[in-house]
Design a protein around this motif. Sequence first.
Motif, PDB file in Angstrom:
ATOM      1  N   TRP A  35       1.059   9.741  -4.891  1.00  0.00           N
ATOM      2  CA  TRP A  35       1.919  10.731  -4.682  1.00  0.00           C
ATOM      3  C   TRP A  35       2.707  11.120  -5.873  1.00  0.00           C
ATOM      4  CZ3 TRP A  35       3.139   7.809   0.428  1.00  0.00           C
ATOM      5  CH2 TRP A  35       2.026   7.910   1.341  1.00  0.00           C
ATOM      6  N   GLY A  36       2.940   9.881  -6.693  1.00  0.00           N
ATOM      7  CA  GLY A  36       3.695  10.043  -7.993  1.00  0.00           C
ATOM      8  C   GLY A  36       5.116  10.640  -7.737  1.00  0.00           C
ATOM      9  N   VAL A  37       5.745   9.785  -6.592  1.00  0.00           N
ATOM     10  CA  VAL A  37       7.224   9.906  -6.386  1.00  0.00           C
ATOM     11  C   VAL A  37       8.086   9.507  -7.468  1.00  0.00           C
ATOM     12  CG1 VAL A  37       8.990   8.929  -4.820  1.00  0.00           C
ATOM     13  CG2 VAL A  37       6.579   9.426  -3.907  1.00  0.00           C
ATOM     14  N   ALA A  38       8.893  10.617  -7.917  1.00  0.00           N
ATOM     15  CA  ALA A  38       9.905  10.599  -8.896  1.00  0.00           C
ATOM     16  C   ALA A  38      10.726   9.509  -8.819  1.00  0.00           C
ATOM     17  CB  ALA A  38      10.762  11.667  -8.987  1.00  0.00           C
ATOM     18  N   GLY A  39      10.983   8.551  -9.650  1.00  0.00           N
ATOM     19  CA  GLY A  39      11.855   7.319  -9.740  1.00  0.00           C
ATOM     20  C   GLY A  39      10.973   6.135  -9.352  1.00  0.00           C
ATOM     21  N   VAL A  94      -1.651   5.486 -14.539  1.00  0.00           N
ATOM     22  CA  VAL A  94      -2.028   3.805 -14.584  1.00  0.00           C
ATOM     23  C   VAL A  94      -1.200   3.173 -15.749  1.00  0.00           C
ATOM     24  CG1 VAL A  94      -3.644   1.945 -14.916  1.00  0.00           C
ATOM     25  CG2 VAL A  94      -4.099   3.894 -13.243  1.00  0.00           C
ATOM     26  N   ILE A  95      -1.614   3.685 -16.974  1.00  0.00           N
ATOM     27  CA  ILE A  95      -1.020   3.047 -18.125  1.00  0.00           C
ATOM     28  C   ILE A  95       0.458   3.202 -18.272  1.00  0.00           C
ATOM     29  CG2 ILE A  95      -0.844   3.020 -20.902  1.00  0.00           C
ATOM     30  CD1 ILE A  95      -3.578   2.298 -19.492  1.00  0.00           C
ATOM     31  N   ALA A  96       1.230   4.392 -17.969  1.00  0.00           N
ATOM     32  CA  ALA A  96       2.561   4.332 -17.955  1.00  0.00           C
ATOM     33  C   ALA A  96       3.302   3.875 -16.809  1.00  0.00           C
ATOM     34  CB  ALA A  96       2.906   6.092 -17.786  1.00  0.00           C
ATOM     35  N   GLY A  97       2.490   3.893 -15.518  1.00  0.00           N
ATOM     36  CA  GLY A  97       3.040   3.097 -14.533  1.00  0.00           C
ATOM     37  C   GLY A  97       3.251   1.620 -14.676  1.00  0.00           C
ATOM     38  N   PHE A  98       2.200   1.024 -15.429  1.00  0.00           N
ATOM     39  CA  PHE A  98       2.383  -0.451 -15.565  1.00  0.00           C
ATOM     40  C   PHE A  98       3.154  -0.536 -16.897  1.00  0.00           C
ATOM     41  CE2 PHE A  98      -1.819  -1.000 -13.222  1.00  0.00           C
ATOM     42  CZ  PHE A  98      -1.217  -1.424 -12.216  1.00  0.00           C
ATOM     43  N   SER A  99       3.511   0.249 -17.689  1.00  0.00           N
ATOM     44  CA  SER A  99       4.287  -0.271 -18.936  1.00  0.00           C
ATOM     45  C   SER A  99       5.611   0.172 -18.731  1.00  0.00           C
ATOM     46  CB  SER A  99       3.641   0.378 -20.280  1.00  0.00           C
ATOM     47  OG  SER A  99       3.108   1.465 -20.048  1.00  0.00           O
ATOM     48  N   SER A 100       5.831   0.576 -17.525  1.00  0.00           N
ATOM     49  CA  SER A 100       7.517   1.131 -17.494  1.00  0.00           C
ATOM     50  C   SER A 100       8.380   0.171 -16.664  1.00  0.00           C
ATOM     51  CB  SER A 100       7.259   2.624 -16.516  1.00  0.00           C
ATOM     52  OG  SER A 100       6.910   2.015 -15.235  1.00  0.00           O
ATOM     53  N   TYR A 101       9.573   0.428 -16.847  1.00  0.00           N
ATOM     54  CA  TYR A 101      10.856  -0.364 -15.891  1.00  0.00           C
ATOM     55  C   TYR A 101      10.430  -1.763 -16.267  1.00  0.00           C
ATOM     56  CZ  TYR A 101      10.691   4.034 -13.208  1.00  0.00           C
ATOM     57  OH  TYR A 101      10.727   5.359 -12.913  1.00  0.00           O
ATOM     58  N   ILE A 141       0.914  -1.179   0.042  1.00  0.00           N
ATOM     59  CA  ILE A 141       0.149   0.074   0.100  1.00  0.00           C
ATOM     60  C   ILE A 141       0.907   1.220  -0.042  1.00  0.00           C
ATOM     61  CG2 ILE A 141      -1.736   1.270   1.265  1.00  0.00           C
ATOM     62  CD1 ILE A 141      -2.978  -1.292   2.055  1.00  0.00           C
ATOM     63  N   ILE A 142       1.842   1.223   0.630  1.00  0.00           N
ATOM     64  CA  ILE A 142       2.981   2.370   0.780  1.00  0.00           C
ATOM     65  C   ILE A 142       3.457   2.733  -0.484  1.00  0.00           C
ATOM     66  CG2 ILE A 142       4.905   3.252   2.175  1.00  0.00           C
ATOM     67  CD1 ILE A 142       2.947   2.945   3.874  1.00  0.00           C
ATOM     68  N   TYR A 143       4.017   1.403  -1.189  1.00  0.00           N
ATOM     69  CA  TYR A 143       4.658   1.613  -2.605  1.00  0.00           C
ATOM     70  C   TYR A 143       3.385   2.117  -3.577  1.00  0.00           C
ATOM     71  CZ  TYR A 143       5.763  -0.225  -7.291  1.00  0.00           C
ATOM     72  OH  TYR A 143       6.063  -0.208  -8.515  1.00  0.00           O
ATOM     73  N   HIS A 144       2.176   1.579  -3.361  1.00  0.00           N
ATOM     74  CA  HIS A 144       1.126   1.944  -4.223  1.00  0.00           C
ATOM     75  C   HIS A 144       0.841   3.413  -4.244  1.00  0.00           C
ATOM     76  CE1 HIS A 144      -2.634   1.662  -6.498  1.00  0.00           C
ATOM     77  NE2 HIS A 144      -3.320   1.700  -5.551  1.00  0.00           N
ATOM     78  N   LEU A 145       0.759   3.776  -3.125  1.00  0.00           N
ATOM     79  CA  LEU A 145       0.570   5.413  -2.785  1.00  0.00           C
ATOM     80  C   LEU A 145       1.798   6.244  -3.437  1.00  0.00           C
ATOM     81  CD1 LEU A 145      -0.925   5.404   0.888  1.00  0.00           C
ATOM     82  CD2 LEU A 145      -1.955   5.782  -1.052  1.00  0.00           C
ATOM     83  N   MET A 146       3.163   5.655  -3.250  1.00  0.00           N
ATOM     84  CA  MET A 146       4.004   6.313  -4.032  1.00  0.00           C
ATOM     85  C   MET A 146       4.038   6.555  -5.417  1.00  0.00           C
ATOM     86  SD  MET A 146       7.167   4.931  -1.327  1.00  0.00           S
ATOM     87  CE  MET A 146       8.399   5.813  -2.207  1.00  0.00           C
TER      88      MET A 146
END
Length: 229
Positions: free
Chosen positions: A135-139, A153-160, A126-131
């Motif tokens: 909160w959109g923590v850089a990195g 959501v789309i960029a978050g799941f298609s990255s890294y 949950i902490i990771y999910h909020l970041m």
Amino acid sequence: MVGVMHFPQTTIGKKVIMAISGVVWIGFLAAHMFGNLKVYTGAEHFNEYAEGLRTLGAPILGYAQALWVLRIIVIVSIVAHMWAALTLNQRNRQARPARYTEHKKLSANYATLTMIYGGVAIFFFIIYHLMHFTWGVAGVHPSFIATDPYHNVIAGFSSYGYVPAIIYLIALVFLAFHLFHGTWSLFQTLGLNNKTYDGALHGLAWAVALVITLGFATVPLGVMFGLLS
Ligand code: HEM
């Protein structure tokens, strides 16, 4: 008054606190999962829905006021849930007879251990999910835009290299077992289980766990398999 104050210290009091706070979270998760499915209706609808959560109760309530009431209920519930779980576990360990065979110890502890380690894993998720998405923590998120949850959501799941999507899928496996055991314990706390209904209640506990977690899982899977972009 003294009786009321003493209630959370009793075993049944702690179980009732776990049950009520657990039901609050099941309600939150079901609503959150259902809301997430709007991602399939496109960016405009999904972002409108996210904004709608903030303007809930307007014009009587101010911006995000209703959302903050819901957030406080969810935060109080998770804190109460963890407190009751940890103090119950402490009490059980103190009460346990010293001479226990290794085999009995394993089976008696299986559900408790799954719940405690699973619960801790879900808490860190949950902490990771909020970041990641709130909160959109850089990195942690590659390109967070506060006004565009669909993009997030789309960029978050298609990255890294899909590592975040895989982290979500692993967390959802933990969540499925936690929801199953939790719902099953809830039925026990309510005194519902007996030989006649146990099979049906088992099925119901799995249904709660699987509907919620599979509903959530379709989103990272949808991005990974190119259904959502
Ligand atoms: C694939 C699964 C999930 C997706 C795509 C997702 C998506 C999101 C998004 C986009 C937000 C930000 C909403 C906004 O700011 O408008 C959010 C918030 C949140 N999510 Fe999730 N979520 C998922 C799973 C979960 C799970 C499994 C949990 C809990 C175990 C969870 C708990 C939360 C919480 C507590 C918030 C903060 C709500 C708030 O303060 O407004 N989410 N989620």
